[in-house]
Every structure is written in C-alpha cells, then in structure tokens.
Design an enzyme around this catalytic site. Structure first.
Site, mmCIF file in Angstrom:
data_model
loop_
_atom_site.group_PDB
_atom_site.id
_atom_site.type_symbol
_atom_site.label_atom_id
_atom_site.label_comp_id
_atom_site.label_asym_id
_atom_site.label_seq_id
_atom_site.Cartn_x
_atom_site.Cartn_y
_atom_site.Cartn_z
ATOM 1 N N HIS A 1 -28.121 32.093 60.011
ATOM 2 C CA HIS A 1 -28.142 30.870 60.832
ATOM 3 C C HIS A 1 -27.604 31.160 62.240
ATOM 4 C CE1 HIS A 1 -27.127 26.751 62.046
ATOM 5 N NE2 HIS A 1 -27.534 26.257 60.909
ATOM 6 N N GLU B 1 -32.931 30.342 63.556
ATOM 7 C CA GLU B 1 -32.435 30.759 62.242
ATOM 8 C C GLU B 1 -33.521 31.466 61.436
ATOM 9 O OE1 GLU B 1 -30.807 27.127 60.549
ATOM 10 O OE2 GLU B 1 -30.379 26.474 62.605
HETATM 11 O O1 TA6 Z 1 -30.057 24.608 60.531
HETATM 12 C C1 TA6 Z 1 -30.048 23.315 61.016
HETATM 13 C C2 TA6 Z 1 -29.048 22.535 60.200
HETATM 14 O O2 TA6 Z 1 -29.484 22.383 58.888
HETATM 15 C C3 TA6 Z 1 -28.837 21.211 60.918
HETATM 16 O O3 TA6 Z 1 -29.448 20.156 60.231
HETATM 17 C C4 TA6 Z 1 -27.309 21.101 60.993
HETATM 18 O O4 TA6 Z 1 -26.830 20.454 59.862
HETATM 19 C C5 TA6 Z 1 -26.916 22.561 61.076
HETATM 20 O O5 TA6 Z 1 -27.772 23.202 60.153
HETATM 21 C C6 TA6 Z 1 -25.465 22.864 60.870
HETATM 22 O O6 TA6 Z 1 -25.085 22.618 59.551
HETATM 23 P P1 TA6 Z 1 -23.516 22.825 59.167
HETATM 24 O O7 TA6 Z 1 -23.418 22.596 57.705
HETATM 25 O O8 TA6 Z 1 -23.155 24.242 59.567
HETATM 26 O O9 TA6 Z 1 -22.775 21.823 60.026
#
Ligand code: TA6
Length: 300
Positions: free
Chosen positions: A169, A272
């Site tokens: 990510h 990601e």
């Molecule tokens: O990758 C995008 C996502 O799924 C967004 O929807 C947002 O929630 C982000 O990840 C961050 O998630 P986290 O659990 O690290 O706050």
C-alpha cells in the site's frame, strides 16, 4: 545486550545495513548503497522510506504517524494482508488485515556489490489464528539496488486452502496534489469505492481535484507518477498483481484521520500494488504466491 545491538551483531554490515532504534523505540533496519538508502521497520514489516541520492524522498510519511505496537504506520509501504479493506464477513476485525500491526522477524541480510537485501518473516500464532484460522508463512524481501524492490511471499503451511486479498500500500511523496498525473491505467476499468463500488472506465491520465479511491481491475502494467514540481517520474512496476488501487483522501477524510495532518493530502498519493476485489488469490496447502512492487525514479 539490546535487541538492536543483538541484531547488529547477528546481521549488521557497518555502513551498509544497520539496525537502529526508530520512532517509538521500534527497531528499524537502515540500508545504504552508492545510489540511495531505505529504512524498514520490523514492526509491520514496513518500508518507511526510500531516498535515492540527490532526490527528494520518494515515499511519504505522515508527521502524525503513530509508531507503537499494534498500531498501523501512516505512510511508507504498509503490508496489507490477508484481506484488503474491511474483513469480508466480520467488520469488527482490523481494516486491511493484521500483518502491518505485528512484529516481524529478521531472516537474513545480503550485501553483494551495490545491492542490499533484507528478508523478514511473519508466521501464524495463536493470536493470528484467533482472527484468521489458517497456518501461513509470510516473507517480505526488500532489495535496494538502482531501484527499490519489495516482494511479499505467502506460503500456505497448513492443510486447508485459504483465500487472500493483499496490497503493498505505497504512499508516494508529491510536490503538490494539484501538479501530478498518473499514467498507465488509461482505458482500465475500475471500481469506485466512493460510489458504491460502481464499475467505471478511466479516460486519460489520472489527475486530482477531489477524494479518489479506485480499485483498477484487470491491470498488470506499470504506473507512472509524473511530478513536474519535483521534476521527476516515479515508476511502479509489479508482478503477481492484477489490480492497482489509487487513493487520495482529500480534505474531509484527511480531517477524520487522527494520524493524518489536515493538509497532508496535498503532499501525497497512494499507488497500491494489490490483489484486491475479484483479484483474490486462492493458495492451496504447500503452495504460495508472490506479490512484488518495483519502485524507481526516472527523469521527466
Ligand atoms: O487503499 C485505499 C484505502 O482502502 C482507502 O479506502 C483508505 O481506507 C486507505 O486504504 C487507508 O486505510 P487505513 O486502514 O490504512 O486507514
């Protein structure tokens, strides 16, 4: 002898691979070669930074990021495993799985010429099995050479098949969100996480003027982050991934996150490397899957 001192004694290579106490007292591995450096936290198996020489940092880290056992670190490259997003059937379980909240183990360090390689591992435990009832070995290999290579390998060490979704990510630093464009996903279908997962199609390069949270599907190609403000392009190549997520929280969501500065959405974007949505991976006993991201900087 401290954990860090023991790790240096067992794995350290002075001036090349060093173990230090990072923020929150968490152990961090610093790898340096002739063209740059990277830092990886044993907490979460989490790449914290990637800094090619004479370049601004490639990865972004929130000024409000938390560094504490059990917490997810806001920035760098969180390891999202064994589920992407909310748990498929139990919303009480942690978003984006549990691997990024656990302490990983050093398996090995390799120094060969100008290449530095760190291997970390995480395996199942009574705590993990209480949340996800399977036996596994997870290996993270971080390689620094003229690029940054991050490979997440899943092995099914149990007797029953399991299904995962996952992500590297990656949070990228940008000059300003208004300036940048992401190419490589033109004409790709995506699921819009902000519009009830409706399936849409990307027309042209991706630019930003509001919150963006998209799962691009059926895509195996490279993405390129074009940043005129930093006079560079950042290429994200991948293997073992059929989907890519692009995310910027914009104003309102940034304000709702305690570990994210209200204005920090202006200086970052996530590209990601994923197996997300229908791009899930079934792993049979004794088999495995590798998810790899290769991050490199190019001139404009
Ligand atoms: O990758 C995008 C996502 O799924 C967004 O929807 C947002 O929630 C982000 O990840 C961050 O998630 P986290 O659990 O690290 O706050």
């Amino acid at each position: 002898m401290s954990d860090v001192a023991q790790l240096n004694a067992q794995f350290g290579v002075p001036g090349r691979v060093m173990f230090v106490e990072g923020r929150g007292g968490l152990p961090v591995v610093e790898m340096v070669n002739g063209v740059g450096k990277t830092a990886v936290s044993l907490h979460g198996g989490h790449v914290l930074s990637y800094e090619p020489n004479d370049q601004a940092p490639v990865l972004w880290m929130s000024q409000l990021a938390e560094f504490a056992p059990g917490k997810a670190i806001r920035g760098g490259i969180p390891v999202i495993w064994p589920w992407f997003g909310s748990h498929p059937s139990d919303s009480s379980k942690p978003s984006h799985g549990f691997a990024r909240r656990q302490l990983w183990t050093v398996q090995g360090v390799e120094v060969s010429g100008d290449r530095r390689r760190l291997t970390l591992s995480l395996s199942d435990s009574p705590e993990s099995r209480a949340v996800w009832p399977y036996h596994f070995l997870l290996t993270l290999q971080v390689t620094l050479d003229t690029a940054l290579h991050v490979e997440l390998a899943t092995s099914n060490t149990g007797r029953t098949p399991f299904v995962i979704t996952q992500a590297l990510h990656s949070y990228f630093a940008v000059s300003h969100i208004d300036n940048i464009a992401i190419t490589g996903l033109e004409q790709c279908a995506y699921l819009d996480q902000l519009d009830e997962m409706r399936r849409k199609r990307q027309l042209g390069a991706i630019t930003f003027a509001e919150e963006v949270d998209r799962i691009y599907i059926e895509t195996t190609g490279d993405c390129v982050l074009d940043d005129p403000g930093l006079n560079r392009k950042v290429r994200v190549a991948k293997r073992g991934s059929g989907s890519t997520v692009v995310w910027n929280p914009w104003v309102d969501k940034a304000q709702r996150m305690a570990d994210f500065g209200n204005d920090e959405y202006q200086e970052m974007v996530c590209i990601e490397t994923t197996n997300a949505a229908d791009d899930q991976v079934t792993i049979l006993p004794g088999e495995g899957h590798r998810l790899t991201a290769v991050i490199s900087v190019e001139p404009r």
